[in-house]
Design a protein around this motif. Structure first.
Motif, PDB file in Angstrom:
ATOM      1  N   LYS A 132       0.802  -1.330   0.088  1.00 33.74           N
ATOM      2  CA  LYS A 132      -0.019  -0.057  -0.012  1.00 33.74           C
ATOM      3  C   LYS A 132       0.785   1.191   0.002  1.00 33.74           C
ATOM      4  O   LYS A 132       0.759   2.215  -0.687  1.00 33.74           O
ATOM      5  CB  LYS A 132      -0.908   0.194   1.228  1.00 33.74           C
ATOM      6  N   PHE A 133       1.739   1.095   0.792  1.00 35.93           N
ATOM      7  CA  PHE A 133       2.902   2.543   0.950  1.00 35.93           C
ATOM      8  C   PHE A 133       3.347   2.430  -0.491  1.00 35.93           C
ATOM      9  O   PHE A 133       3.361   3.793  -1.247  1.00 35.93           O
ATOM     10  CB  PHE A 133       3.749   2.378   2.017  1.00 35.93           C
ATOM     11  N   LEU A 134       4.305   1.600  -1.075  1.00 36.76           N
ATOM     12  CA  LEU A 134       4.518   1.618  -2.281  1.00 36.76           C
ATOM     13  C   LEU A 134       3.507   2.092  -3.500  1.00 36.76           C
ATOM     14  O   LEU A 134       4.026   2.816  -4.287  1.00 36.76           O
ATOM     15  CB  LEU A 134       5.220   0.203  -2.852  1.00 36.76           C
ATOM     16  N   GLY A 135       2.599   1.492  -3.447  1.00 28.63           N
ATOM     17  CA  GLY A 135       1.534   1.853  -4.564  1.00 28.63           C
ATOM     18  C   GLY A 135       0.844   3.296  -4.277  1.00 28.63           C
ATOM     19  O   GLY A 135       0.900   4.003  -5.361  1.00 28.63           O
ATOM     20  N   PHE A 136       0.723   3.743  -3.164  1.00 30.85           N
ATOM     21  CA  PHE A 136       0.368   5.008  -2.802  1.00 30.85           C
ATOM     22  C   PHE A 136       1.628   6.121  -3.447  1.00 30.85           C
ATOM     23  O   PHE A 136       1.279   7.032  -4.283  1.00 30.85           O
ATOM     24  CB  PHE A 136       0.414   5.530  -1.277  1.00 30.85           C
ATOM     25  N   GLU A 137       2.833   5.889  -3.015  1.00 34.77           N
ATOM     26  CA  GLU A 137       3.941   6.683  -3.701  1.00 34.77           C
ATOM     27  C   GLU A 137       3.769   6.598  -5.114  1.00 34.77           C
ATOM     28  O   GLU A 137       4.305   7.684  -5.907  1.00 34.77           O
ATOM     29  CB  GLU A 137       5.087   6.070  -3.191  1.00 34.77           C
ATOM     30  N   GLN A 138       3.591   5.501  -5.754  1.00 30.90           N
ATOM     31  CA  GLN A 138       3.780   5.186  -7.141  1.00 30.90           C
ATOM     32  C   GLN A 138       2.811   6.405  -7.874  1.00 30.90           C
ATOM     33  O   GLN A 138       2.767   6.677  -9.164  1.00 30.90           O
ATOM     34  CB  GLN A 138       3.128   3.712  -7.562  1.00 30.90           C
ATOM     35  N   ILE A 139       1.760   6.727  -7.403  1.00 38.20           N
ATOM     36  CA  ILE A 139       0.635   7.680  -7.955  1.00 38.20           C
ATOM     37  C   ILE A 139       1.273   8.852  -8.444  1.00 38.20           C
ATOM     38  O   ILE A 139       1.175   9.420  -9.433  1.00 38.20           O
ATOM     39  CB  ILE A 139      -0.445   8.009  -7.008  1.00 38.20           C
ATOM     40  N   PHE A 140       2.205   9.521  -7.241  1.00 37.39           N
ATOM     41  CA  PHE A 140       2.635  10.659  -7.361  1.00 37.39           C
ATOM     42  C   PHE A 140       3.919  10.560  -8.249  1.00 37.39           C
ATOM     43  O   PHE A 140       4.092  11.511  -9.131  1.00 37.39           O
ATOM     44  CB  PHE A 140       3.075  11.291  -6.169  1.00 37.39           C
ATOM     45  N   LYS A 141       4.778   9.580  -8.271  1.00 40.74           N
ATOM     46  CA  LYS A 141       5.899   9.260  -9.036  1.00 40.74           C
ATOM     47  C   LYS A 141       5.563   9.249 -10.592  1.00 40.74           C
ATOM     48  O   LYS A 141       6.317   9.909 -11.278  1.00 40.74           O
ATOM     49  CB  LYS A 141       6.559   8.197  -8.471  1.00 40.74           C
ATOM     50  N   GLY A 171       3.205  16.209  -8.645  1.00 42.03           N
ATOM     51  CA  GLY A 171       2.830  14.790  -8.621  1.00 42.03           C
ATOM     52  C   GLY A 171       1.373  14.958  -8.389  1.00 42.03           C
ATOM     53  O   GLY A 171       0.398  14.389  -9.375  1.00 42.03           O
ATOM     54  N   PHE A 172       1.123  15.478  -7.352  1.00 41.12           N
ATOM     55  CA  PHE A 172      -0.531  15.662  -7.093  1.00 41.12           C
ATOM     56  C   PHE A 172      -1.249  16.367  -7.999  1.00 41.12           C
ATOM     57  O   PHE A 172      -2.582  15.673  -8.294  1.00 41.12           O
ATOM     58  CB  PHE A 172      -0.470  16.226  -5.522  1.00 41.12           C
ATOM     59  N   LEU A 173      -0.712  17.629  -8.249  1.00 39.61           N
ATOM     60  CA  LEU A 173      -2.000  18.446  -9.031  1.00 39.61           C
ATOM     61  C   LEU A 173      -2.250  17.855 -10.268  1.00 39.61           C
ATOM     62  O   LEU A 173      -3.424  18.045 -10.617  1.00 39.61           O
ATOM     63  CB  LEU A 173      -1.000  19.899  -9.526  1.00 39.61           C
ATOM     64  N   LYS A 174      -1.483  17.097 -11.024  1.00 41.42           N
ATOM     65  CA  LYS A 174      -1.814  16.371 -12.325  1.00 41.42           C
ATOM     66  C   LYS A 174      -3.182  15.508 -12.061  1.00 41.42           C
ATOM     67  O   LYS A 174      -4.022  15.497 -12.755  1.00 41.42           O
ATOM     68  CB  LYS A 174      -0.752  15.940 -13.311  1.00 41.42           C
ATOM     69  N   VAL A 175      -2.557  14.692 -11.155  1.00 41.07           N
ATOM     70  CA  VAL A 175      -3.657  13.575 -10.693  1.00 41.07           C
ATOM     71  C   VAL A 175      -4.903  14.206 -10.386  1.00 41.07           C
ATOM     72  O   VAL A 175      -6.116  13.886 -10.695  1.00 41.07           O
ATOM     73  CB  VAL A 175      -3.260  12.724  -9.730  1.00 41.07           C
ATOM     74  N   ALA A 176      -4.798  15.092  -9.285  1.00 40.86           N
ATOM     75  CA  ALA A 176      -5.891  15.721  -8.677  1.00 40.86           C
ATOM     76  C   ALA A 176      -6.763  16.437  -9.690  1.00 40.86           C
ATOM     77  O   ALA A 176      -8.205  16.327  -9.748  1.00 40.86           O
ATOM     78  CB  ALA A 176      -5.656  16.552  -7.512  1.00 40.86           C
TER      79      ALA A 176
END
Ligand code: NDP
Length: 447
Positions: free
Chosen positions: A107-116, A433-438
């Motif tokens: 879960k930690f790795l998957g969460f970080e992967q979103i922003f990366k 990383g956040f802004l594009k996904v959000a």
């Protein structure tokens, strides 16, 4: 504690809903801390529930992986795939095979992967998977039977436009080959469902080197912004796996001297500069322990235990082994010995306390999400080549990787500045990383 009561409540809810998963809490807390000024300026991210949705995986797949040892014993491992966020592309992220794997690590790795993945600028969502299977000490046929059993369940959930896993700790070219063979056999599809493939069946030149090379391109950009470079510097690199080996290769090409490397048993110091051909032979070909190095390099030393590597005096430290490998004490030892830059090849290798020590001491700090994004970026380039049914040259791939890493540095650096935290690349990488996904999530409605 956050200034915002909204973020405090959100963090509390994450802890309550995901108990006993400290690595996941650590990763979420760091991102929410960085996002505090963003949320203040843009309340639409709160009202639309973007943050609540971001911290909840879209799907968690957990399954039994039974396989048989060479002497006929049945072993049952646990398999995972967490499809965290698909707002900007198909799920993408590696598979980790290591006895420490449980749901919280994935879960930690998957969460970080979103922003990366967002930071790479390429259309890939975030996911991660793995198993508590330990490939160490297993025969090739045991590893093959395990991989076939793992894929016999995983194939139901992945696909070239759905979810594209790759390697991570314990999953290298051998494992990817067995996984790919089984996927093809079951589905009758020849498609780019995995990256990190061998060059004879759809792999990309430069993928093997990408995370380590990318780490050095990013670090070089960070150093250049301060009028410095790798040239003439001493470097300590933890680990001796895929990321560490190619970080060592590129740092050396850029004029640095790498003097220490490690594995999960201990570390070697060679003040003449690490002989990388010897390391490749030991770790990539023979799959032996790093202590073998001193049998052929008698002037080098070997010390049992991992954390001592951070007491070796160096200008630049590149942690490339595993999460939380640099704690406060190790960070203090590095600072005391005059380290000027720390850049993360592994995922979340520095504890929050360690990062605070580096920040206070004015050490340049390259966070994993940005600094090690070259691996997944090149995986996305492998996906493009598979879709085109074409292969690019090593030089083409490497040039694209270089450009991507420079862009990541520039984007993280300018986001930090825009939100009033100049030089804070942790915050800058999280925000960019956040802004594009959000924004993609906002555009797609409540899904
Ligand atoms: P490998 O399995 O190739 O190498 C891992 C290295 O780290 C080995 O030397 C291993 O030692 C050491 N190691 C593993 N666990 C521990 C531990 N608990 N304590 C100390 N040392 C340990 O993995 P990678 O090089 O692929 O991955 C290394 C890191 O980089 C991970 O954090 C991974 O998530 C991250 N990463 C990898 C990417 C990739 O493209 N491969 C992309 C982005 C990030 P031993 O040989 O004894 O097991």
């Amino acid at each position: 504690m956050f200034k915002s009561s909204y973020l405090n409540e959100l963090m509390e809810r994450v802890i309550a809903r995901n108990p006993h998963e400290p690595e996941f809490h650590q990763a979420v807390r760091e991102v929410l801390e960085s996002l505090e000024p963003v949320v203040e300026q843009s309340p639409e991210y709160v009202t639309s529930g973007v943050l609540e949705r971001l911290v909840e995986p879209e799907r968690i797949i957990k399954f039994r992986v039974p396989w048989t040892t060479d002497d006929g014993k049945v072993v049952v491992n646990r398999g995972f795939r967490i499809q965290f966020n698909s707002a900007i592309g198909p799920y993408k992220g590696g598979l980790r095979f290591h006895p420490s794997v449980y749901e919280g690590i994935i879960k930690f790795l998957g969460f970080e992967q979103i922003f990366k993945n967002s930071l790479t600028g390429l259309p890939i969502g975030g996911g991660k998977g793995g198993s508590d299977f330990d490939p160490k000490g297993k025969s090739d046929s045991e590893v093959m039977r395990f991989c076939q059993s793992y894929m016999t369940e995983l194939f139901k959930y992945v696909g070239a436009d759905v979810d594209v896993p790759a390697g991570d700790i314990g999953v290298g070219a051998r494992e990817i080959g067995y996984l790919y063979g089984q996927y093809k056999r079951i589905t009758n599809l020849y498609e780019g469902v995995l990256t990190g493939k061998g060059l004879t069946y759809g792999g990309s030149l430069g993928r093997k080197q990408a995370t380590g090379y990318g780490l050095c391109y990013f670090t070089q950009a960070m150093l250049e912004a301060k009028g410095s470079s790798f040239d003439g510097k001493t470097v300590v690199i933890s680990g001796s796996g895929n990321v560490a080996i190619y970080a060592c290769e590129k740092a050396t090409t850029l004029g640095a001297k790498v003097i220490a490397m490690s594995d999960s048993n201990g570390y070697i110091v060679d003040n003449n500069g690490i002989d990388l051909d010897a390391i490749k032979e030991i770790k990539e070909v023979k799959r032996q322990r790093i202590k073998e190095y001193i049998t052929t390099h008698p002037t080098a030393t070997y010390t049992e235990g991992c954390s001592g590597i951070w007491t070796v005096k160096c200008d630049i430290a590149l942690p490339c082994a595993t999460q939380n490998e640099i704690n406060e004490e190790s960070a203090k030892a590095l600072v005391k010995n005059g380290v000027s830059a720390v850049s993360e090849g592994a995922n979340m290798p520095s504890t929050p306390e360690a990062i605070a020590v580096f920040r206070e001491a004015g050490v340049l700090f390259g966070p994993a999400k940005a600094a090690n994004a070259g691996g997944v970026a090149t995986s996305a380039l492998e996906m493009t080549q598979n879709s085109e049914r074409l292969s690019w040259t090593f030089e083409e791939v490497d040039a694209k990787l270089h450009t991507i890493m420079i862009n990541i540095y520039n984007n993280a650096s300018s986001a930090a500045e825009r939100y009033g935290m100049p030089g804070n690349l942790v915050a800058g990488a999280n925000i960019a990383g956040f802004l594009k996904v959000a924004d993609a999530m906002l555009a797609q409605g409540v899904v």
